[in-house]
Design a protein around this motif. Structure first.
Motif, PDB file in Angstrom:
ATOM      1  N   TRP A 118      -8.010  -8.010  13.839  1.00  0.00           N
ATOM      2  CA  TRP A 118      -8.449  -8.274  12.528  1.00  0.00           C
ATOM      3  C   TRP A 118      -6.977  -9.022  11.925  1.00  0.00           C
ATOM      4  O   TRP A 118      -5.833  -8.192  11.935  1.00  0.00           O
ATOM      5  N   LEU A 119      -7.202  -9.745  11.206  1.00  0.00           N
ATOM      6  CA  LEU A 119      -6.052 -10.556  10.562  1.00  0.00           C
ATOM      7  C   LEU A 119      -6.414 -10.347   9.085  1.00  0.00           C
ATOM      8  O   LEU A 119      -7.421 -10.430   8.316  1.00  0.00           O
ATOM      9  N   ALA A 120      -5.325  -9.805   8.455  1.00  0.00           N
ATOM     10  CA  ALA A 120      -5.263  -9.773   6.931  1.00  0.00           C
ATOM     11  C   ALA A 120      -5.027 -11.076   6.418  1.00  0.00           C
ATOM     12  O   ALA A 120      -3.809 -11.395   6.330  1.00  0.00           O
ATOM     13  N   ALA A 121      -5.873 -11.666   5.691  1.00  0.00           N
ATOM     14  CA  ALA A 121      -5.806 -12.754   4.873  1.00  0.00           C
ATOM     15  C   ALA A 121      -4.844 -12.949   3.720  1.00  0.00           C
ATOM     16  O   ALA A 121      -4.539 -11.779   3.230  1.00  0.00           O
ATOM     17  N   GLY A 122      -4.112 -13.932   3.395  1.00  0.00           N
ATOM     18  CA  GLY A 122      -3.235 -13.992   2.486  1.00  0.00           C
ATOM     19  C   GLY A 122      -1.935 -13.428   3.045  1.00  0.00           C
ATOM     20  O   GLY A 122      -1.522 -13.769   4.329  1.00  0.00           O
ATOM     21  N   VAL A 123      -0.730 -12.850   2.281  1.00  0.00           N
ATOM     22  CA  VAL A 123       0.523 -12.572   2.545  1.00  0.00           C
ATOM     23  C   VAL A 123       0.659 -11.040   2.424  1.00  0.00           C
ATOM     24  O   VAL A 123       0.051 -10.443   1.607  1.00  0.00           O
ATOM     25  N   THR A 124       1.514 -10.474   3.326  1.00  0.00           N
ATOM     26  CA  THR A 124       1.828  -9.130   3.335  1.00  0.00           C
ATOM     27  C   THR A 124       3.423  -9.025   3.044  1.00  0.00           C
ATOM     28  O   THR A 124       4.032  -9.807   3.616  1.00  0.00           O
ATOM     29  N   ASP A 125       3.874  -7.782   2.301  1.00  0.00           N
ATOM     30  CA  ASP A 125       5.122  -7.490   2.315  1.00  0.00           C
ATOM     31  C   ASP A 125       5.677  -7.147   3.645  1.00  0.00           C
ATOM     32  O   ASP A 125       5.325  -6.009   4.087  1.00  0.00           O
ATOM     33  N   MET A 126       6.442  -7.783   4.315  1.00  0.00           N
ATOM     34  CA  MET A 126       6.881  -7.578   5.410  1.00  0.00           C
ATOM     35  C   MET A 126       8.083  -6.464   5.542  1.00  0.00           C
ATOM     36  O   MET A 126       8.511  -6.061   6.629  1.00  0.00           O
ATOM     37  N   ARG A 127       8.270  -5.887   4.447  1.00  0.00           N
ATOM     38  CA  ARG A 127       9.276  -4.755   4.620  1.00  0.00           C
ATOM     39  C   ARG A 127       8.456  -3.416   4.916  1.00  0.00           C
ATOM     40  O   ARG A 127       9.042  -2.388   5.214  1.00  0.00           O
ATOM     41  N   LYS A 128       7.140  -3.506   5.069  1.00  0.00           N
ATOM     42  CA  LYS A 128       6.291  -2.431   5.311  1.00  0.00           C
ATOM     43  C   LYS A 128       6.545  -2.114   6.658  1.00  0.00           C
ATOM     44  O   LYS A 128       6.625  -2.841   7.588  1.00  0.00           O
ATOM     45  N   GLY A 129       6.597  -0.862   6.935  1.00  0.00           N
ATOM     46  CA  GLY A 129       6.400  -0.440   8.436  1.00  0.00           C
ATOM     47  C   GLY A 129       5.168   0.272   8.892  1.00  0.00           C
ATOM     48  O   GLY A 129       3.883  -0.070   8.320  1.00  0.00           O
ATOM     49  N   PHE A 130       5.302   1.223   9.752  1.00  0.00           N
ATOM     50  CA  PHE A 130       3.853   2.071  10.313  1.00  0.00           C
ATOM     51  C   PHE A 130       3.081   2.285   9.080  1.00  0.00           C
ATOM     52  O   PHE A 130       1.955   2.177   9.060  1.00  0.00           O
ATOM     53  N   ASN A 131       3.607   3.216   8.121  1.00  0.00           N
ATOM     54  CA  ASN A 131       2.674   3.931   7.249  1.00  0.00           C
ATOM     55  C   ASN A 131       2.067   2.751   6.329  1.00  0.00           C
ATOM     56  O   ASN A 131       1.106   2.906   5.939  1.00  0.00           O
ATOM     57  N   GLY A 132       3.043   1.830   5.631  1.00  0.00           N
ATOM     58  CA  GLY A 132       2.448   0.829   4.653  1.00  0.00           C
ATOM     59  C   GLY A 132       1.700  -0.055   5.499  1.00  0.00           C
ATOM     60  O   GLY A 132       0.463  -0.326   4.605  1.00  0.00           O
ATOM     61  N   LEU A 133       1.757  -0.418   6.495  1.00  0.00           N
ATOM     62  CA  LEU A 133       0.743  -1.273   7.068  1.00  0.00           C
ATOM     63  C   LEU A 133      -0.739  -0.399   7.537  1.00  0.00           C
ATOM     64  O   LEU A 133      -1.724  -1.097   7.500  1.00  0.00           O
ATOM     65  N   SER A 134      -0.371   0.768   7.780  1.00  0.00           N
ATOM     66  CA  SER A 134      -1.668   1.698   8.031  1.00  0.00           C
ATOM     67  C   SER A 134      -2.539   1.642   6.942  1.00  0.00           C
ATOM     68  O   SER A 134      -3.598   1.521   6.983  1.00  0.00           O
ATOM     69  N   ILE A 135      -1.892   1.864   5.722  1.00  0.00           N
ATOM     70  CA  ILE A 135      -2.621   2.201   4.556  1.00  0.00           C
ATOM     71  C   ILE A 135      -3.125   0.915   4.226  1.00  0.00           C
ATOM     72  O   ILE A 135      -4.482   0.705   3.803  1.00  0.00           O
ATOM     73  N   LEU A 136      -2.631  -0.222   4.397  1.00  0.00           N
ATOM     74  CA  LEU A 136      -3.199  -1.791   4.028  1.00  0.00           C
ATOM     75  C   LEU A 136      -4.437  -1.751   5.103  1.00  0.00           C
ATOM     76  O   LEU A 136      -5.370  -2.270   4.819  1.00  0.00           O
ATOM     77  N   ALA A 137      -4.177  -1.386   6.269  1.00  0.00           N
ATOM     78  CA  ALA A 137      -5.524  -1.529   7.339  1.00  0.00           C
ATOM     79  C   ALA A 137      -6.519  -0.740   6.664  1.00  0.00           C
ATOM     80  O   ALA A 137      -7.898  -0.996   7.188  1.00  0.00           O
ATOM     81  N   GLN A 138      -6.346   0.465   6.198  1.00  0.00           N
ATOM     82  CA  GLN A 138      -7.323   1.358   5.732  1.00  0.00           C
ATOM     83  C   GLN A 138      -7.899   1.012   4.585  1.00  0.00           C
ATOM     84  O   GLN A 138      -9.262   0.979   4.438  1.00  0.00           O
ATOM     85  N   ASP A 139      -7.078   0.566   3.630  1.00  0.00           N
ATOM     86  CA  ASP A 139      -7.540   0.216   2.200  1.00  0.00           C
ATOM     87  C   ASP A 139      -8.041  -1.304   2.033  1.00  0.00           C
ATOM     88  O   ASP A 139      -9.197  -1.582   1.686  1.00  0.00           O
ATOM     89  N   ALA A 140      -6.942  -2.185   2.229  1.00  0.00           N
ATOM     90  CA  ALA A 140      -7.546  -3.638   2.105  1.00  0.00           C
ATOM     91  C   ALA A 140      -8.482  -4.176   3.239  1.00  0.00           C
ATOM     92  O   ALA A 140      -9.455  -4.839   2.824  1.00  0.00           O
TER      93      ALA A 140
END
Length: 115
Positions: free
Chosen positions: A11-33
């Motif tokens: 799965w690609l998350a379209a648009g841009v992501t804050d690259m300061r995010k780590g495991f937890n932040g990206l997991s939350i994006l996968a779940q919510d966004a």
């Protein structure tokens, strides 16, 4: 390379992501966004604002793995922000990681007949 089985989705998350995010932040994006389960075993790919850095988060059954790649030249080909999420194949992921336009690859040669 990440071992991608036949039933694993990418799965690609379209648009841009804050690259300061780590495991937890990206997991939350996968779940919510992306509205996907981050521990499903699927791969979730995120791209930064400049376009030269991607991060992939993947649950291998024992824990979360975080992969990142930065291109020295060029940008990763990415879907527009209004698409939300895009599912790609493992072959398209391989092209993406090499900096190739995965959306419309061009075959350089195709046999005209067998033998």
């Amino acid at each position: 390379m990440i071992p991608v089985s036949a039933h694993t989705r990418v799965w690609l998350a379209a648009g841009v992501t804050d690259m300061r995010k780590g495991f937890n932040g990206l997991s939350i994006l996968a779940q919510d966004a992306l509205e996907q389960d981050p521990i499903s075993g699927h791969l979730f790919v995120f791209r930064g604002r400049r376009g030269d850095l991607i991060k992939i988060i993947w649950w291998d059954g024992q824990g979360a793995c975080l992969f990142s790649k930065r291109l020295e030249r060029g940008r990763f080909v990415w879907p527009s922000p209004n698409n939300g999420k895009v599912a790609i194949t493992s072959a398209q992921l391989a092209m993406l990681l090499e900096g190739i336009d995965w959306r419309a690859p061009v075959r350089t040669w195709c046999p005209l007949k067998a033998g």
